[in-house]
Design an enzyme around this catalytic site. Structure first.
Site, PDB file in Angstrom:
ATOM      1  N   GLU A 160     -20.236  -5.728   8.595  1.00 25.52           N
ATOM      2  CA  GLU A 160     -19.512  -6.839   9.250  1.00 25.52           C
ATOM      3  C   GLU A 160     -19.594  -6.736  10.768  1.00 25.52           C
ATOM      4  O   GLU A 160     -19.715  -7.737  11.464  1.00 25.52           O
ATOM      5  CB  GLU A 160     -18.035  -6.836   8.808  1.00 25.52           C
ATOM      6  CG  GLU A 160     -17.264  -8.102   9.194  1.00 25.52           C
ATOM      7  CD  GLU A 160     -16.655  -8.094  10.591  1.00 25.52           C
ATOM      8  OE1 GLU A 160     -16.278  -9.158  11.087  1.00 25.52           O
ATOM      9  OE2 GLU A 160     -16.565  -7.017  11.214  1.00 25.52           O
ATOM     10  N   ASP A 202     -17.642  -0.759   7.295  1.00 28.22           N
ATOM     11  CA  ASP A 202     -18.252  -0.229   8.520  1.00 28.22           C
ATOM     12  C   ASP A 202     -17.316  -0.348   9.718  1.00 28.22           C
ATOM     13  O   ASP A 202     -16.368  -1.130   9.717  1.00 28.22           O
ATOM     14  CB  ASP A 202     -19.575  -0.960   8.823  1.00 28.22           C
ATOM     15  CG  ASP A 202     -19.395  -2.454   9.056  1.00 28.22           C
ATOM     16  OD1 ASP A 202     -18.590  -3.080   8.334  1.00 28.22           O
ATOM     17  OD2 ASP A 202     -20.041  -2.987   9.974  1.00 28.22           O
TER      18      ASP A 202
END
Ligand SMILES: [Zn+2]
Length: 387
Positions: free
Chosen positions: A147, A86
């Site tokens: 994350e 991400d």
């Protein structure tokens, strides 16, 4: 070792193509379609290397998932590679400023944080396969989807995997001075609330108990719990009190961003802030404090230092010197360290500009050295060979 470096250099065109493909897919932490696409590309790549793939769907049944890929070898030690899929960028960013390169850098959303690390993990496995090298017990790659929002849906998976591996190598961006990260601060939020008593600020100011005034005293006192020598910071960043000019406020609250290298420091801040809250400066007010813990500290430790020393020796084979530093920001390395693993972070391609901004970039001349470093670290650690 010459052969390994050559492989790392020869792989560059392929590396660049995959990097471009992944950067050009929007994969903000909340954009499931893009994250799914990245997960499939990553999973299929690992499957082609003969790895065993597992997709771990997260809460919403919309395709968002974490991916793990596992290779079994013949060595003695197991290694976990961590990189996140991400980014912090919203949908449309990849179309607005797609992947591009110049002589020195690659640019694009997430190019450094952390798609460079994702591709580095993939090509490391590819090179090991090509070399027929499986001198490890297991290598597991874990690519997570969250994350950048503190890993709510991958936290348990990462901690569980970290417990089952001897070493955890994290592929967050290499530091600008060609460095790795030896420690990361833990993060917590401190909420301070004050209850007072409302009163007319014109006719009866003394009948009120001013929550805002008490809060300002508490902010001053609690801020002083910071300890520069231990790198513990207490930074008040948000505050709210009162809504009318002519009323003594009966409620006030503030938030501080608290960071510490050592878990005991977070305990100390909580304890001492509570003690300060118990004694009021403004009579009739009551203060409460609450410490909400986020990522635990990845504290400096001997195991990590030994990994860094090995990494420095490997880098020296290329005539390069690897630097080491700590970071105020948390990452998945914090979770792995808190699970008890021996962790080394920031093994990804070296960053060039500030990440999480439009100036994010990664150094192209770091690709081959960082690939070499990871391939050599895995082969050395996996069989516990001397470096
Ligand atoms: Zn990152």
């Amino acid at each position: 070792m010459q052969g390994i470096l050559e492989q790392c250099e020869q792989i560059r065109p392929e590396f660049m193509r995959l990097w471009e493909k992944l950067v050009n897919i929007d994969s903000g932490s909340d954009y499931s379609p893009g994250l799914r696409q990245v997960a499939e590309i990553v999973g299929e790549f690992c499957a082609r290397q003969g790895m065993e793939i597992t997709y771990h769907p997260v809460a919403a049944a919309d395709g968002k998932c974490n991916v793990t890929a596992r290779a079994a070898g013949t060595g003695t030690k197991s290694i976990l590679l961590l990189a996140h899929m991400d980014t912090v960028f919203p949908v449309g960013t990849a179309a607005a400023r797609p992947f591009r390169t110049d002589a020195e850098y690659a640019y694009g959303p997430g190019v450094s944080d952390c798609k460079g690390g994702v591709v580095l993990a993939l090509y490391t496995m590819h090179i090991l396969k090509k070399m027929n090298n499986s001198s490890y017990r297991h290598v597991t790659c874990c690519f997570n989807c969250d994350e950048e929002i503190s890993s709510p849906d991958s936290r348990d998976l990462i901690m569980e995997l970290a417990k089952r591996h001897d070493y955890v190598l994290c592929l967050e961006p290499g530091q600008a001075n060609d460095g790795v990260i030896a420690w990361r601060k833990g993060v917590a939020k401190l909420k301070v609330t004050v209850a007072g008593k409302a009163s007319h600020s014109g006719s009866d100011p003394d009948k009120g108990c001013n929550a805002l005034l008490e809060l300002s005293h508490q902010i001053n006192r609690i801020s002083m719990l910071a300890n520069r020598d231990k790198e513990t910071t207490v930074t008040f960043t948000k505050m709210a009190a009162g809504d009318r000019l002519n009323v003594v406020p009966d409620y006030a609250e503030a938030w501080a961003d608290v960071r510490a290298v050592y878990a005991e420091e977070l305990d100390r801040i909580e304890r001492e802030a509570q003690a300060l809250a118990a004694s009021a400066t403004v009579a009739g007010t009551r203060t409460a404090v609450e410490l909400r813990r986020g990522r635990p500290p990845f504290f400096p430790n001997e195991g990590t230092q030994q990994l860094i020393d090995k990494a420095k020796k490997i880098y020296a084979e290329l005539g390069r010197s690897l630097s080491q530093s700590g970071a105020g920001g948390g990452a998945d390395a914090n979770l792995a360290a808190a699970a008890g693993a021996i962790v080394l972070d920031s093994l990804g391609p070296v960053k060039g500009g500030p990440n999480h901004t439009a100036d994010e970039k990664a150094r192209l001349d770091s690709l081959a050295p960082r690939l070499y470093l990871l391939v050599r670290l895995i082969t050395a650690l996996g069989g516990e060979a001397a470096i």
